[in-house]
Design a protein around this motif. Structure first.
Motif, short mmCIF file in Angstrom:
data_model
loop_
_atom_site.label_atom_id
_atom_site.label_comp_id
_atom_site.label_asym_id
_atom_site.label_seq_id
_atom_site.Cartn_x
_atom_site.Cartn_y
_atom_site.Cartn_z
N UNK A 34 0.82 -1.21 0.00
CA UNK A 34 0.00 0.00 0.00
C UNK A 34 0.85 1.26 0.00
N UNK A 35 1.88 1.29 0.83
CA UNK A 35 2.76 2.46 0.88
C UNK A 35 3.38 2.75 -0.49
N UNK A 36 3.89 1.72 -1.14
CA UNK A 36 4.53 1.91 -2.44
C UNK A 36 3.51 2.35 -3.48
N UNK A 37 2.28 1.83 -3.39
CA UNK A 37 1.24 2.24 -4.33
C UNK A 37 0.97 3.74 -4.25
N UNK A 79 -7.61 7.84 -5.18
CA UNK A 79 -8.03 8.52 -3.95
C UNK A 79 -8.36 7.53 -2.85
N UNK A 80 -8.90 6.38 -3.21
CA UNK A 80 -9.21 5.37 -2.20
C UNK A 80 -7.92 4.80 -1.59
N UNK A 81 -6.88 4.64 -2.41
CA UNK A 81 -5.58 4.21 -1.88
C UNK A 81 -5.05 5.24 -0.88
N UNK A 82 -5.16 6.52 -1.25
CA UNK A 82 -4.72 7.59 -0.36
C UNK A 82 -5.50 7.58 0.94
N UNK A 83 -6.82 7.49 0.85
CA UNK A 83 -7.66 7.50 2.06
C UNK A 83 -7.40 6.28 2.93
N UNK A 84 -7.20 5.14 2.30
CA UNK A 84 -6.92 3.92 3.07
C UNK A 84 -5.63 4.05 3.85
N UNK A 86 6.12 4.64 7.93
CA UNK A 86 6.42 3.24 7.64
C UNK A 86 5.17 2.37 7.70
N UNK A 87 5.14 1.37 6.83
CA UNK A 87 3.97 0.51 6.69
C UNK A 87 4.43 -0.93 6.56
N UNK A 88 3.93 -1.77 7.45
CA UNK A 88 4.29 -3.20 7.41
C UNK A 88 3.08 -4.05 7.79
N UNK A 89 2.83 -5.07 6.98
CA UNK A 89 1.78 -6.06 7.28
C UNK A 89 0.43 -5.42 7.58
N UNK A 90 0.07 -4.44 6.78
CA UNK A 90 -1.24 -3.83 6.91
C UNK A 90 -1.36 -2.78 7.99
N UNK A 91 -0.26 -2.41 8.63
CA UNK A 91 -0.30 -1.43 9.70
C UNK A 91 0.78 -0.37 9.50
#
Length: 239
Positions: free
Chosen positions: A79-82, A141-146, A163-168
């Motif tokens: 998600x972070x990279x997206x 925008x949904x990626x941003x909001x998520x 930082x983002x790991x394993x959904x958190x």
């Protein structure tokens, strides 16, 4: 100066040597009132050292490759990279600009548009660019909001990318070298050859390449990357 630059030329690329020379020139001019740009032998050495050198340029991602990654990559892991890819390509952003992006620099205009301001750039030119979301395949925008919803309340800074790991998400700010590695991660996911050749400049070069492929004029292309004193008026839409 000649001794120093000759020693450094054994360790770094000619392009890096020019950068070191430029930094030394600025410091000596301000601190010691010495103008080393008048040292003809130094300039001649730098030019000779650059003969035959071909700088390595980052490979670029195509529109189809970008859409494939945004659509198929698992949000739990990427998600972070997206979001970084989305912002980086829409705004022709350098890694330093993504690293410095703050929450207040991002304004949601409506349900389908973000307005992002890059106030601190390498060329000291403020850029403003939109991120438009249309269609159903890729909703930027949904990626941003998520990603924003996952931001912990305990974060004590206002930098957007954490930082983002394993959904958190954690409270730690994403390091600048992490942005350097992101394009190669995208390339590895897409099974592209030589993924390491997709460097930290990939998002910016890919943005310029997409704009050029869209037959935009030279002035608009310069606006996109902040190469002159205009705001960006090129809109890259992800469907």
């Amino acid at each position: 100066m000649l001794n120093y630059l000759h020693e450094k030329s054994q360790e770094v690329k000619p392009s890096t040597l020019w950068s070191k020379y430029s930094m030394i020139k600025a410091v000596l001019s301000v601190k010691e009132n010495i103008e080393i740009n008048k040292f003809s032998r130094v300039i001649a050495f730098l030019k000779r050292n650059s003969v035959g050198y071909e700088p390595t340029k980052s490979k670029v991602l195509t529109r189809q490759e970008i859409d494939t990654f945004l659509t198929n990559a698992d949000d739990m892991k990427h998600l972070l990279i997206k979001v970084a890819l989305l912002f980086g390509v829409c705004g022709a952003c350098r890694r330093e600009e993504l690293h410095s992006l703050k929450i207040q620099d991002i304004v949601q205009k409506d349900e389908e548009c973000l307005i992002i301001t890059i106030p601190d750039t390498k060329s000291n030119i403020k850029r403003v660019f939109p991120v438009i979301a249309k269609g159903k395949a890729v909703n930027g925008l949904e990626l941003y909001r998520k990603f924003l919803r996952l931001r912990p309340e305990t974060v004590q800074h206002d930098y957007f990318f954490i930082c983002y790991r394993n959904g958190k998400c954690t409270v730690q700010r994403v390091g600048i070298h992490s942005f350097t590695k992101m394009p190669s991660v995208v390339a590895e996911f897409l099974n592209l050859p030589n993924p390491k050749e997709y460097t930290g400049h990939c998002f910016r070069r890919s943005s310029a390449s997409l704009a050029a492929d869209s037959d935009v004029d030279l002035i608009s292309l310069k606006r996109l990357g902040g190469w002159n004193y205009f705001f960006c008026n090129i809109i890259i839409v992800f469907f």
